[in-house]
Structure formats: C-alpha cells, structure tokens
Design a protein around this motif. Sequence first.
Motif, mmCIF file in Angstrom:
data_model
loop_
_atom_site.group_PDB
_atom_site.id
_atom_site.type_symbol
_atom_site.label_atom_id
_atom_site.label_comp_id
_atom_site.label_asym_id
_atom_site.label_seq_id
_atom_site.Cartn_x
_atom_site.Cartn_y
_atom_site.Cartn_z
ATOM 1 N N GLY A 298 32.471 -56.228 -24.835
ATOM 2 C CA GLY A 298 31.479 -55.170 -24.734
ATOM 3 C C GLY A 298 31.576 -54.511 -23.378
ATOM 4 O O GLY A 298 32.313 -54.964 -22.488
ATOM 5 N N VAL A 299 30.886 -53.401 -23.192
ATOM 6 C CA VAL A 299 30.882 -52.684 -21.909
ATOM 7 C C VAL A 299 29.445 -52.448 -21.479
ATOM 8 O O VAL A 299 28.516 -52.420 -22.295
ATOM 9 N N THR A 300 29.286 -52.249 -20.179
ATOM 10 C CA THR A 300 27.941 -52.040 -19.636
ATOM 11 C C THR A 300 27.453 -50.625 -19.877
ATOM 12 O O THR A 300 26.244 -50.382 -19.885
ATOM 13 N N ASP B 100 30.157 -46.939 -25.270
ATOM 14 C CA ASP B 100 30.902 -47.741 -26.243
ATOM 15 C C ASP B 100 32.387 -47.603 -25.980
ATOM 16 O O ASP B 100 32.863 -46.570 -25.496
ATOM 17 N N GLU C 284 39.279 -50.871 -27.454
ATOM 18 C CA GLU C 284 38.744 -52.215 -27.687
ATOM 19 C C GLU C 284 39.816 -53.123 -28.286
ATOM 20 O O GLU C 284 39.951 -54.297 -27.893
ATOM 21 N N SER D 19 32.021 -57.959 -15.814
ATOM 22 C CA SER D 19 30.621 -58.017 -15.390
ATOM 23 C C SER D 19 29.984 -59.335 -15.791
ATOM 24 O O SER D 19 29.146 -59.887 -15.061
ATOM 25 N N ASP D 20 30.382 -59.862 -16.920
ATOM 26 C CA ASP D 20 29.834 -61.128 -17.393
ATOM 27 C C ASP D 20 30.859 -61.769 -18.322
ATOM 28 O O ASP D 20 31.573 -61.057 -19.056
ATOM 29 N N SER E 11 33.331 -64.381 -24.830
ATOM 30 C CA SER E 11 32.615 -63.101 -24.793
ATOM 31 C C SER E 11 32.716 -62.506 -23.407
ATOM 32 O O SER E 11 32.371 -63.173 -22.413
ATOM 33 N N THR F 203 31.891 -59.042 -20.982
ATOM 34 C CA THR F 203 31.265 -57.740 -20.758
ATOM 35 C C THR F 203 31.969 -57.071 -19.589
ATOM 36 O O THR F 203 32.102 -57.670 -18.508
#
Length: 431
Positions: A40-42, A45, A51, A99-100, A112, A114
């Motif tokens: 996913g992205v902050t 999309d 992706e 980011s995460d 997962s 981010t």
Amino acid sequence: MHSSLKQWMMRAGFILFVSSFSFPFSTEAAPIRQVDVHVGVTEGDLPPAVEKRIVSSISSIGNRILVGKEEDLFRLNSSEYNKVLADIINRVVIGYVVSDLTVNYGSDTSLSVTLAPVGRMIHKVDTEIDYGNLSPEARRYVEEETKDIPGLMSNLLIGLPVDSVGWAESVSQSAGRDMLHQLLPEFTANFEVSSGEETKVKIYLIPQGQIVRSSAVTFEKTTVPRLLMLRASEETEFALEHLQGLPVNFVTRKQGEISAEMNRILQEDSFIKKYGIATETRLIPGEMTELKINALTDHWIIRTEVWLDAGRDGNKNTAFEGLLGHYVGKRDTIFGEARFYPGPMDWDIYGGWYHHFGSVLDLGYKYNFTNNENHVFGVIPFGDRFALRYDRDFKNRNDEFRFSYKIHNYMTLEYVYNDEDGKWLRIIANL
C-alpha cells in the motif's frame, strides 16, 4: 552515506549467514513455504502495473531470504530482520521509501509493506503516437482505436515519483504494451519516455503479421453499364489503395466499417445518386485486398458489350451488343437485345424472357425477329469469374457453348464452340 551503506551490508551479511543454517528452535518449527506480499502507499493509489512490479520485486526478496528457512529463526529475531528487509526494499524499490512494514511469520508468511513516495511527482503526461508510413486515411482507422491511449497513459503515470518511472519499466514499457495489445492487437509498439514532473511519452506503432500491399475493386453484379460507374469506381479504388500498409488482421477486424465507408463513397457519386442505384460492397482482406461491388437498379437491366473474335472464319467477327431488361417479380426478367455487326453491316434483334434460379442457373427463351429464329439459352456461373453459357437455335439446329473467364471489370475472355462455325476465342469488352 558510506557508514549507512556499510551498516546495511553488515546486516545483509548477517541475515545471509544466519539463513544458511537450517536447524529448528522447537519441535514444532516448520520451514517457510511461501511469502505473500501486500503493498500500500501513504498517498493515493498505486496503478495496477506499478503495484504488480513492486509486489514482484518484494516477493523476490522474500523468497530469496525467507523461503526454506525455519520460521522460528525469524520470529525470534523479528525486529532485526524487519529492519534488514526494510533496508533492502528501500534500495530495490526506487522512488519510494518504506513507511511501515509488518511480517507475520509462519509456513505461509505474510509481508505487508506501506510505501511513501519520495522526490518529485509526475503531474502531467503528454503522449504522442507515431503511426509510421500509414496514409492519412489508414491512420484515421487506427486513431479510432488509440484515441483513449493518452488518457490511459496519464492515469497510469500521474502521481508516481519521477524516479520510479525509470525503475518500474513495466509502467512505460510492458504495461504500455499490454494496454496497446488490448486496444490494438495487430500492432506492437516501442516507447520513449522522458520522465519528469511533465513526463513525455512517445509511442511508435509497428504493424505485425501480413500487410496489405495491393488492392482491387471488382464489379460482382451490375445492372447498369460499367462505364457509367467509372468515376465512382475510380474514387472507391483510390480510397481502397490507402489501406496499404495496414495489417491484414486489422483490416479483417474493421472489415464491416471499411466496407461501409467504401459504399458511402459510391453513394456520393452524382450518377449513382441521380438514378437511385443501390450499391452493396463486400471487402475481402488479404495482402491483395479486394472490394466486390454490386450495383443494381430496382426495375431495369442495361448491358453493353463489344465482341472481338479471333480464329473464326466469316464476316461477323466484331459485334456491338446492347440489352435492356425489366424485372417481372423477383426472379423473372423480360428483355430486348440488339446485336450490330459493323462489317458488312448487319443486325440481330431479339426479344425474350429468362428465369433466375438463384446463383445456380439462368434459363430463358428469346426470339430473333431478324431471322425468325427461336432460341433457348442458359447460364451456369462458377464463382465470380467463370461461367458456362449455352444457346440452342431451333431453326438452324445449331448448338453453341461458351466458357467465359472474367479477367477484370471491363474485360472477359471466352472460348466458343459452335456446331456451324467450329471453335474460336472471343474477347468481350464489358462496357
């Protein structure tokens, strides 16, 4: 920068060293069989193509490091391993930073991630399509299929980090080709991408497979003299020539549309419009693409021909023939026919009727008013170019057989056998 790279290399060395061992930490420990990656992205999309590329890259990392190793090894050192994985992803996925990151270790491990975009972002995409050597008319057909490409490229790229475009080759190359293949499967494409906040994309279309190299217009059925339709047929043939260079498969897919366009050109001709002649067109795609035309009137048949015989004795080796017929119902025609021989000058005047048995047979009767002769005749067509004709003169008890081959719209070659005059060749100019 140097110390950071050194630290990352030490961590990577550590993980590769530890990963080389395969011993369990508990009796219930099991090796990792697969790694499922979720990205996913902050902000906003990710385009599906981007992706897919990122997931593929991270999956490769996970498979290389994790698959086949005992899950407890990583679970007990998850904090350290997660930092190493994040560092590796940061260096592989260009234009984004982790980011995460969350890893649920198990035989089926879930990873997962981010991502946060970094650097300049793409705000505008200008797409230009190069159609090569296609004529403007052929290009118009292709443009109908590619009109959505600029918008799709914008949707694909706008919002991406500028640096990611060069890395995620699938965005500008593979994804672009896949998109074009869905819209225009008869062409392949080369892409030139100049990435920036205003990214420029140039697409070069390349035809694939068999190419249309020549074309021809053929009159299949006509009830008016061909010479009166000469201008209309020339304009249509000129338009048909502009298809050269297109893939045959593309012309096949657009067959109905192109055929309708050719018919529209015919219908705009002043003669056809004035006399309400109904035209039908049938396109046969190929390296030599052919357009077959039917030009029919509602009530009348007009035919004019010039005959020139070779290898025949006698003085009727040249003749001018004209026929005027009128439909009676859907399958019957009454007609008058005149045949003029210029040297020495002579005439044959006929009146008669014939019945049309579909595309199988025409059978009829005619009376020669000049010589008081009764004739029965028939015509059996074999496709569009060949035909067998028979005429029986009851007065002179004379049978005549004619086997004809239509060379092109305005010329037919016949082999004639007659009980009285023998055999010869006849050239017919279809006027």
